[in-house]
Design a protein around this motif. Sequence first.
Motif, PDB file in Angstrom:
ATOM      1  N   ALA A 199     -12.914   3.598  -4.993  1.00  0.00           N
ATOM      2  CA  ALA A 199     -14.469   3.483  -5.165  1.00  0.00           C
ATOM      3  C   ALA A 199     -14.986   3.138  -3.912  1.00  0.00           C
ATOM      4  CB  ALA A 199     -14.570   2.649  -6.298  1.00  0.00           C
ATOM      5  N   ALA A 200     -16.443   3.504  -3.808  1.00  0.00           N
ATOM      6  CA  ALA A 200     -17.244   3.213  -2.732  1.00  0.00           C
ATOM      7  C   ALA A 200     -17.389   1.309  -2.825  1.00  0.00           C
ATOM      8  CB  ALA A 200     -18.817   3.614  -3.222  1.00  0.00           C
ATOM      9  N   GLY A 201     -17.171   1.025  -1.653  1.00  0.00           N
ATOM     10  CA  GLY A 201     -16.994  -0.450  -1.450  1.00  0.00           C
ATOM     11  C   GLY A 201     -15.906  -0.621  -1.183  1.00  0.00           C
ATOM     12  N   ASP A 202     -14.718  -0.189  -1.592  1.00  0.00           N
ATOM     13  CA  ASP A 202     -13.257  -0.505  -1.166  1.00  0.00           C
ATOM     14  C   ASP A 202     -13.131  -0.739   0.260  1.00  0.00           C
ATOM     15  OD1 ASP A 202     -12.567  -0.372  -3.749  1.00  0.00           O
ATOM     16  OD2 ASP A 202     -11.309   1.534  -3.805  1.00  0.00           O
ATOM     17  N   VAL A 203     -12.185  -1.714   0.627  1.00  0.00           N
ATOM     18  CA  VAL A 203     -11.722  -2.048   2.030  1.00  0.00           C
ATOM     19  C   VAL A 203     -10.561  -1.215   2.395  1.00  0.00           C
ATOM     20  CG1 VAL A 203     -10.973  -3.966   3.520  1.00  0.00           C
ATOM     21  CG2 VAL A 203     -12.934  -4.205   1.726  1.00  0.00           C
ATOM     22  N   ILE A 204     -10.803  -0.797   3.529  1.00  0.00           N
ATOM     23  CA  ILE A 204      -9.626  -0.146   4.343  1.00  0.00           C
ATOM     24  C   ILE A 204      -8.763  -0.945   5.373  1.00  0.00           C
ATOM     25  CG2 ILE A 204      -8.608   1.987   5.545  1.00  0.00           C
ATOM     26  CD1 ILE A 204     -11.348   3.234   4.807  1.00  0.00           C
ATOM     27  N   LEU A 205      -7.544  -1.353   4.905  1.00  0.00           N
ATOM     28  CA  LEU A 205      -6.768  -2.243   5.493  1.00  0.00           C
ATOM     29  C   LEU A 205      -5.755  -1.441   6.703  1.00  0.00           C
ATOM     30  CD1 LEU A 205      -5.443  -4.954   3.188  1.00  0.00           C
ATOM     31  CD2 LEU A 205      -7.527  -4.920   4.688  1.00  0.00           C
ATOM     32  N   GLY A 206      -5.428  -1.632   8.073  1.00  0.00           N
ATOM     33  CA  GLY A 206      -4.472  -0.919   8.736  1.00  0.00           C
ATOM     34  C   GLY A 206      -3.408  -1.812   9.039  1.00  0.00           C
ATOM     35  N   LEU A 207      -1.916  -1.044   8.942  1.00  0.00           N
ATOM     36  CA  LEU A 207      -0.798  -1.862   9.175  1.00  0.00           C
ATOM     37  C   LEU A 207      -0.608  -1.286  10.556  1.00  0.00           C
ATOM     38  CD1 LEU A 207      -1.017  -2.364   6.056  1.00  0.00           C
ATOM     39  CD2 LEU A 207       1.498  -2.131   5.910  1.00  0.00           C
ATOM     40  N   ALA A 208       0.062  -2.193  11.361  1.00  0.00           N
ATOM     41  CA  ALA A 208       0.210  -1.982  12.661  1.00  0.00           C
ATOM     42  C   ALA A 208       1.220  -1.101  12.879  1.00  0.00           C
ATOM     43  CB  ALA A 208       0.411  -3.405  13.503  1.00  0.00           C
ATOM     44  N   HIS A 249      -5.379   0.565  -4.328  1.00  0.00           N
ATOM     45  CA  HIS A 249      -5.984   1.930  -4.774  1.00  0.00           C
ATOM     46  C   HIS A 249      -5.407   3.137  -4.387  1.00  0.00           C
ATOM     47  CE1 HIS A 249      -9.672  -0.254  -6.113  1.00  0.00           C
ATOM     48  NE2 HIS A 249      -8.771  -0.820  -6.768  1.00  0.00           N
ATOM     49  N   ALA A 250      -5.018   2.997  -2.877  1.00  0.00           N
ATOM     50  CA  ALA A 250      -4.510   4.221  -2.476  1.00  0.00           C
ATOM     51  C   ALA A 250      -4.019   3.817  -0.864  1.00  0.00           C
ATOM     52  CB  ALA A 250      -5.517   5.394  -2.275  1.00  0.00           C
ATOM     53  N   MET A 251      -3.344   4.791  -0.605  1.00  0.00           N
ATOM     54  CA  MET A 251      -2.480   4.635   0.994  1.00  0.00           C
ATOM     55  C   MET A 251      -2.402   5.954   1.579  1.00  0.00           C
ATOM     56  SD  MET A 251       0.818   2.059   0.331  1.00  0.00           S
ATOM     57  CE  MET A 251       1.190   2.576  -1.310  1.00  0.00           C
ATOM     58  N   ALA A 252      -2.583   5.665   2.872  1.00  0.00           N
ATOM     59  CA  ALA A 252      -2.289   7.109   3.727  1.00  0.00           C
ATOM     60  C   ALA A 252      -1.545   6.730   4.746  1.00  0.00           C
ATOM     61  CB  ALA A 252      -3.785   7.688   4.398  1.00  0.00           C
ATOM     62  N   HIS A 253      -0.311   7.566   4.953  1.00  0.00           N
ATOM     63  CA  HIS A 253       0.437   7.769   6.169  1.00  0.00           C
ATOM     64  C   HIS A 253      -0.050   8.314   7.303  1.00  0.00           C
ATOM     65  CE1 HIS A 253       4.841   8.781   7.751  1.00  0.00           C
ATOM     66  NE2 HIS A 253       4.234   7.808   8.525  1.00  0.00           N
ATOM     67  N   ILE A 254      -0.464   7.584   8.420  1.00  0.00           N
ATOM     68  CA  ILE A 254      -0.979   8.218   9.587  1.00  0.00           C
ATOM     69  C   ILE A 254      -0.024   8.802  10.319  1.00  0.00           C
ATOM     70  CG2 ILE A 254      -2.849   7.657  11.441  1.00  0.00           C
ATOM     71  CD1 ILE A 254      -3.535   6.928   8.546  1.00  0.00           C
ATOM     72  N   THR A 255      -0.040  10.105  10.156  1.00  0.00           N
ATOM     73  CA  THR A 255       0.735  11.046  10.991  1.00  0.00           C
ATOM     74  C   THR A 255       0.164  11.976  11.901  1.00  0.00           C
ATOM     75  OG1 THR A 255       0.994  12.475   9.233  1.00  0.00           O
ATOM     76  CG2 THR A 255       2.918  10.745   9.424  1.00  0.00           C
ATOM     77  N   GLY A 256       0.396  13.386  11.956  1.00  0.00           N
ATOM     78  CA  GLY A 256      -0.408  14.140  12.627  1.00  0.00           C
ATOM     79  C   GLY A 256      -1.702  14.401  12.111  1.00  0.00           C
ATOM     80  N   GLY A 257      -2.753  14.170  13.048  1.00  0.00           N
ATOM     81  CA  GLY A 257      -4.069  14.368  12.529  1.00  0.00           C
ATOM     82  C   GLY A 257      -4.750  13.010  12.591  1.00  0.00           C
ATOM     83  N   ILE A 286      -2.383   2.291  14.292  1.00  0.00           N
ATOM     84  CA  ILE A 286      -2.399   2.103  12.714  1.00  0.00           C
ATOM     85  C   ILE A 286      -1.384   2.949  12.374  1.00  0.00           C
ATOM     86  CG2 ILE A 286      -3.828   2.131  10.809  1.00  0.00           C
ATOM     87  CD1 ILE A 286      -4.331  -0.492  12.612  1.00  0.00           C
ATOM     88  N   GLY A 287      -0.150   2.403  11.670  1.00  0.00           N
ATOM     89  CA  GLY A 287       0.663   3.677  11.061  1.00  0.00           C
ATOM     90  C   GLY A 287       0.509   3.622   9.829  1.00  0.00           C
ATOM     91  N   MET A 288      -0.238   2.885   9.068  1.00  0.00           N
ATOM     92  CA  MET A 288      -0.526   2.966   7.508  1.00  0.00           C
ATOM     93  C   MET A 288      -1.836   2.347   7.337  1.00  0.00           C
ATOM     94  SD  MET A 288       1.043   4.003   4.613  1.00  0.00           S
ATOM     95  CE  MET A 288       2.815   4.135   4.975  1.00  0.00           C
ATOM     96  N   ALA A 289      -2.644   3.182   6.378  1.00  0.00           N
ATOM     97  CA  ALA A 289      -4.010   2.607   5.751  1.00  0.00           C
ATOM     98  C   ALA A 289      -3.854   2.406   4.379  1.00  0.00           C
ATOM     99  CB  ALA A 289      -4.813   3.820   6.164  1.00  0.00           C
ATOM    100  N   VAL A 290      -4.302   1.223   3.862  1.00  0.00           N
ATOM    101  CA  VAL A 290      -4.159   0.783   2.627  1.00  0.00           C
ATOM    102  C   VAL A 290      -5.698   0.768   2.003  1.00  0.00           C
ATOM    103  CG1 VAL A 290      -3.138  -0.996   1.246  1.00  0.00           C
ATOM    104  CG2 VAL A 290      -2.170  -0.154   3.110  1.00  0.00           C
TER     105      VAL A 290
END
Length: 364
Positions: free
Chosen positions: A177-186, A246-254, A305-309
């Motif tokens: 949702a709008a307002g959510d915070v994005i955390l980055g894991l090193a 709420h969601a996660m994104a694996h930071i790979t190609g792109g 940043i290898g993972m966004a949470v």
Amino acid sequence: MSEGESYTYAGAGVSIAAGNALVKAIAPLAKATARAGADASLGGFGGFFDLKAAGYRDPLLVAANDGVGTKLKLAIDAGRHDGVGIDLVAMCVNDLIVQGAEPLFFLDYFASGRLDPEVAERVIGSIAEGCREAGCALIGGETAEMPGMYAEGDYDLAGFCVGAVERGEALTGERVAAGDVILGLAASGVHANGFSLVRRLAADKGWKLDRPALFDPDVLLVDALLAPTRIYVRALLPLARAGDLHAMAHITGGGLLENIPRVLPRGLHARIDADAWPQPRLMAFLQAQGRIEPEEMARTFNCGIGMAVIVSPADVSRVVEALENAGEDVFAIGRVEEGERGCTVAGPAGSWTTPRDWSAVHHG
């Protein structure tokens, strides 16, 4: 070969004995990855997994497969085979955990022109190490010896992983949702993306890979580049199961730019502040060596940043504490806002060693 001589498979370049010896050598490595649901024994035509024994009631299966890309060529050329298996597992299991799935079992495919048992054992040993880190069982694989398909000394790797998540607990991004915070894991380094550019730079700039890195005299440059991809499963799985993410994104190609939008619903945009975490010295080195614009960095490399949470603002402090207690370095790197689905990575003058304000935008 003389006209009357009998043809053999070994004479054509394939050693069945070497393959059998390898299976015996790696059997203990696979056994060490055994977990509830799998005994991790090798040698059959397929591997069994018991979902009920693993504790699942009504599971959905999630599958992922991947390779190591041209990082593998750098490892082969450098004779460093002890980390690529971890990369292989990481690229698969990190893709499963972002969907809330626990990695359960893994199979590998190792192909070469001529089987070198010592190299193969080191590679498969590192695959087993990656499986132990991820908590999944190495239940089988395929070792293919194919004369004429690969240059001398070259090999290729592919990995296949299956995970499970209870029905209704999968992370699909619909809670973002709008307002959510994005955390980055090193990240632990370059991970396993962008190596075609890394190898081009190494060739064009004449890097001495076996010398200490300019940015860290305690580490050889080749070891900095080949640092295995970080596996985030153990840190993230408890939080995913508790419904805290709420969601996660694996930071790979792109990079951050193209991977975060993959988990956003329509009408939401991720805004990343490039100044919110320190640029790793390795990334600064790559950027300087290639005079790479920050916009290109944001879509080519993980940039540290290898993972966004993505989490609710109310849960940030609790999630950060749990991740740090699990050994992760965590940064609040951005937020979700209303707008066209996509991502903007932006930084002020001075960020990512760039003397101007800059921004990179991706819609998707």
